[in-house]
Write an enzyme that holds these catalytic residues in place. Structure first.
Site, short mmCIF file in Angstrom:
data_model
loop_
_atom_site.label_atom_id
_atom_site.label_comp_id
_atom_site.label_asym_id
_atom_site.label_seq_id
_atom_site.Cartn_x
_atom_site.Cartn_y
_atom_site.Cartn_z
N ASP A 1 0.82 -1.22 0.00
CA ASP A 1 0.00 0.00 0.00
C ASP A 1 0.85 1.26 0.00
O ASP A 1 0.33 2.37 -0.11
CB ASP A 1 -0.92 -0.02 1.23
CG ASP A 1 -1.95 1.10 1.23
OD1 ASP A 1 -2.52 1.39 0.15
OD2 ASP A 1 -2.19 1.70 2.30
N SER B 1 -7.45 5.08 -0.01
CA SER B 1 -7.53 3.78 -0.68
C SER B 1 -8.94 3.24 -0.54
O SER B 1 -9.53 3.31 0.54
CB SER B 1 -6.54 2.80 -0.04
OG SER B 1 -5.21 3.29 -0.12
N GLN C 1 -4.85 -1.49 -7.10
CA GLN C 1 -5.57 -0.72 -6.09
C GLN C 1 -6.39 0.38 -6.76
O GLN C 1 -5.93 1.03 -7.70
CB GLN C 1 -4.61 -0.07 -5.10
CG GLN C 1 -5.29 0.74 -3.99
CD GLN C 1 -4.29 1.39 -3.06
OE1 GLN C 1 -3.92 2.55 -3.25
NE2 GLN C 1 -3.83 0.65 -2.06
#
Length: 285
Positions: A203, A227, A277
């Site tokens: 991430d 996110s 993502q």
């Protein structure tokens, strides 16, 4: 400098119930990679040791409060002959903040291929990330210290960050590339811990690549960002305390959302992971 094993050392409250400690961070919300890694650790501790995580799919539902523990509830969805599936819900203040589905696979032999090697500098030829940032402007130094000062990871950037171009008012390709590894040496006989470390790192900075073509930085005050969902596939058992190369690309942006992808490879150019993502990048003001 954070200690990853301490971060991932969850307290077991019951067979399928785990609890983290409070997050050591100067941010107002828990880093998403930390929640993902802890949720994966909770799931993995309910799985036979001969099965290794090969994928996780997650949704970020609410910001995590760094001042309070997070409870992880594991649902044992399926135990098959080759695959085991788990679902983990992270709960804080009585509300779900994160949802993860993970699959574990008993190692098997099969066909093998991967993308060709790409050119990249070796980590020994690059300055530590802290030294690169030390020469930057005060706002960038403050940003890096806030997002990375407590991180358990060492970083070395392969080229100039798109952030620097944005601060000059210039657009840049939506690409970021860097090496990372854990500061601490991790035990060789704990593949789940190494997988969770890679989940933590997956991430890191990824959404930043999405605003490079627009000469913006996510912390510039003119974006609301977060996110939204995150997927990681592991193509083998990684070693997170040796250098891993993270090649990130912001593929698409529109409708206040952005889609980013990344590839993770080890020092021998073996592809060890793939990441996708989607995030919120909503202009404000």
């Amino acid at each position: 400098m954070g200690a990853l094993r301490e971060t991932l050392d969850l307290e077991r409250l019951d067979d399928l119930l785990f609890r983290s400690g409070s997050a050591a961070t100067r941010n107002t919300r828990v880093f998403g990679g930390e929640v993902a890694a802890q949720a994966l650790m909770a799931a993995g501790r309910t799985v036979p040791g001969d099965r290794h995580v090969h994928s996780l799919h997650a949704y970020f539902l609410r910001p995590g409060d760094p001042g309070s523990p997070i409870v992880y509830q594991v649902d044992p969805i399926r135990d098959g002959g080759s695959f085991t599936t788990r679902r983990t819900v992270a709960v804080q203040h009585g509300k779900p903040i994160f949802h993860l589905s993970a699959s574990f696979h008993r190692p098997e032999e099969g066909y093998s291929h991967q993308p060709p090697k790409t050119e990249r500098p070796e980590p020994e030829d690059l300055l530590p990330g802290e030294e690169v940032i030390a020469a930057a402007d005060p706002a960038t130094r403050e940003w890096f210290d806030r997002v990375h000062g407590d991180s358990p990871l060492e970083i070395r950037f392969a080229e100039e960050l798109p952030r620097f171009a944005a601060l000059r008012g210039e657009s840049a390709p939506p690409i970021q590339r860097f090496w990372f590894r854990t500061h601490e040496t991790l035990p060789e006989d704990d593949p789940l811990l190494h997988a969770c470390a890679v989940a933590y790192a997956s991430d890191l900075l990824l959404l930043c690549s999405s605003v490079a073509p627009h000469a913006r930085t996510l912390d510039g005050g003119d974006f609301q960002f977060a996110s939204l969902d995150h997927t990681l596939w592991l193509h083998g058992v990684p070693r997170a305390d040796d250098w891993i190369f993270y090649d990130q690309e912001g593929m698409w942006a529109g409708g206040a959302r952005a889609l980013c992808r990344g590839s993770l490879s080890d020092r021998s150019h073996r592809l060890i992971g793939s990441v996708v993502q989607e995030g919120l990048i909503r202009p404000v003001g």
